[in-house]
Design a protein around this motif. Sequence first.
Motif, PDB file in Angstrom:
ATOM      1  N   ASP A 150       0.823  -1.200   0.000  1.00  0.00           N
ATOM      2  CA  ASP A 150       0.000   0.000   0.000  1.00  0.00           C
ATOM      3  C   ASP A 150       0.861   1.255   0.000  1.00  0.00           C
ATOM      4  OD1 ASP A 150      -2.325  -1.523   0.109  1.00  0.00           O
ATOM      5  OD2 ASP A 150      -2.374  -1.507   2.313  1.00  0.00           O
ATOM      6  N   ALA A 151       0.256   2.370  -0.404  1.00  0.00           N
ATOM      7  CA  ALA A 151       0.931   3.663  -0.312  1.00  0.00           C
ATOM      8  C   ALA A 151       1.226   3.977   1.147  1.00  0.00           C
ATOM      9  CB  ALA A 151       0.059   4.751  -0.929  1.00  0.00           C
ATOM     10  N   ARG A 152       2.349   4.663   1.401  1.00  0.00           N
ATOM     11  CA  ARG A 152       2.726   4.994   2.772  1.00  0.00           C
ATOM     12  C   ARG A 152       3.101   6.479   2.871  1.00  0.00           C
ATOM     13  NH1 ARG A 152       7.050   0.615   4.860  1.00  0.00           N
ATOM     14  NH2 ARG A 152       7.891   0.826   2.761  1.00  0.00           N
ATOM     15  N   VAL A 153       2.683   7.109   3.940  1.00  0.00           N
ATOM     16  CA  VAL A 153       3.037   8.509   4.180  1.00  0.00           C
ATOM     17  C   VAL A 153       4.471   8.573   4.675  1.00  0.00           C
ATOM     18  CG1 VAL A 153       2.526  10.592   5.505  1.00  0.00           C
ATOM     19  CG2 VAL A 153       0.657   9.163   4.658  1.00  0.00           C
ATOM     20  N   VAL A 154       5.282   9.336   3.995  1.00  0.00           N
ATOM     21  CA  VAL A 154       6.695   9.488   4.315  1.00  0.00           C
ATOM     22  C   VAL A 154       6.908  10.602   5.333  1.00  0.00           C
ATOM     23  CG1 VAL A 154       8.937  10.194   3.359  1.00  0.00           C
ATOM     24  CG2 VAL A 154       7.456   8.630   2.081  1.00  0.00           C
ATOM     25  N   GLU A 155       6.252  11.730   5.095  1.00  0.00           N
ATOM     26  CA  GLU A 155       6.543  12.944   5.857  1.00  0.00           C
ATOM     27  C   GLU A 155       5.321  13.843   5.861  1.00  0.00           C
ATOM     28  OE1 GLU A 155       8.860  17.108   4.845  1.00  0.00           O
ATOM     29  OE2 GLU A 155       7.712  15.843   3.453  1.00  0.00           O
ATOM     30  N   VAL A 156       5.162  14.583   6.940  1.00  0.00           N
ATOM     31  CA  VAL A 156       4.197  15.675   7.001  1.00  0.00           C
ATOM     32  C   VAL A 156       4.980  16.940   7.314  1.00  0.00           C
ATOM     33  CG1 VAL A 156       2.209  16.658   8.194  1.00  0.00           C
ATOM     34  CG2 VAL A 156       2.292  14.199   7.745  1.00  0.00           C
ATOM     35  N   GLN A 157       4.945  17.886   6.368  1.00  0.00           N
ATOM     36  CA  GLN A 157       5.675  19.134   6.563  1.00  0.00           C
ATOM     37  C   GLN A 157       4.692  20.233   6.955  1.00  0.00           C
ATOM     38  OE1 GLN A 157       8.478  22.110   3.949  1.00  0.00           O
ATOM     39  NE2 GLN A 157       8.936  19.931   3.871  1.00  0.00           N
ATOM     40  N   ASP A 158       4.924  20.815   8.121  1.00  0.00           N
ATOM     41  CA  ASP A 158       4.070  21.870   8.669  1.00  0.00           C
ATOM     42  C   ASP A 158       4.704  23.215   8.332  1.00  0.00           C
ATOM     43  OD1 ASP A 158       2.357  23.452  10.109  1.00  0.00           O
ATOM     44  OD2 ASP A 158       2.655  22.438  12.028  1.00  0.00           O
ATOM     45  N   ILE A 159       4.131  23.906   7.338  1.00  0.00           N
ATOM     46  CA  ILE A 159       4.687  25.154   6.821  1.00  0.00           C
ATOM     47  C   ILE A 159       3.855  26.312   7.331  1.00  0.00           C
ATOM     48  CG2 ILE A 159       5.259  26.448   4.719  1.00  0.00           C
ATOM     49  CD1 ILE A 159       5.237  23.641   3.289  1.00  0.00           C
ATOM     50  N   ARG A 160       4.508  27.317   7.937  1.00  0.00           N
ATOM     51  CA  ARG A 160       3.781  28.481   8.455  1.00  0.00           C
ATOM     52  C   ARG A 160       4.417  29.750   7.934  1.00  0.00           C
ATOM     53  NH1 ARG A 160       6.258  24.940  11.520  1.00  0.00           N
ATOM     54  NH2 ARG A 160       6.537  26.168  13.411  1.00  0.00           N
ATOM     55  N   MET A 161       3.542  30.712   7.538  1.00  0.00           N
ATOM     56  CA  MET A 161       3.996  32.014   7.051  1.00  0.00           C
ATOM     57  C   MET A 161       2.975  33.063   7.471  1.00  0.00           C
ATOM     58  SD  MET A 161       3.209  31.235   3.023  1.00  0.00           S
ATOM     59  CE  MET A 161       3.256  29.443   3.198  1.00  0.00           C
TER      60      MET A 161
END
Length: 234
Positions: free
Chosen positions: A179-190
């Motif tokens: 199955d597809a797998r989540v590698v990373e979650v990037q939390d971007i704030r500006m």
Amino acid sequence: EGLVESRRRAGVFVKEHPDRVRLTVRARQIERDELGYFSGPEVQHWRALPWPDGERTRVTEAPVPADVAEILGAEAGELLTVRKRMVGDPGREEHRQLADSWIGSWVTEEIPAMRGDTGMGGMYDRVEEWAGRALTWREEVSARMPSPEEAEALLMPAAGVPLLRAVRITTLPGRGRQDARVVEVQDIRMSSALFAVGYPLPRGASAKWPVTPATSDYYSAPPVSEDGDTDESL
């Protein structure tokens, strides 16, 4: 609403507040150059800025926030590797963003470089080299008020201006029975006082051209439920 600020022993002052015409619109698409992947033409020239201690990428283990944990399939508060960067425009001090990359535990087990120097091209190149196939990305955009630390790092006004938050989810597509797998979650704030998000709206399958002429009046047609059925009780 962030229109004024109080200065100790000086009074209350109207703040400089950019109007919406002058916002920098950020395209949300993945591009690539000789340095690797980057997210849109507006930030190609941006670079990692040093933290106060001189580091440009802080790599540590920290308790993962609940919303990020849910996407990664982890437990809220579980210790995960996070790579924290502050990225900005070398020519405009206020044009910057915070980016925290929360990495799935299975990734750090398979690719130990995620806990340190990821080398040329960065973490995405290391994952694609290891997997032998291309990553995919999607984003969720929202807004919230900044913490004092975030406001200070982003050179935001003391109060009243929300963060523009883009949560980017990096996925390794499945192959065969995997199955597809989540590698990373990037939390971007500006800062939402400086930036907006712009993106094209693709036509869905039901709106493919040429279209079928409309047969119902918008103001008298019954509403449609989420499953697509007409529901007179909605």
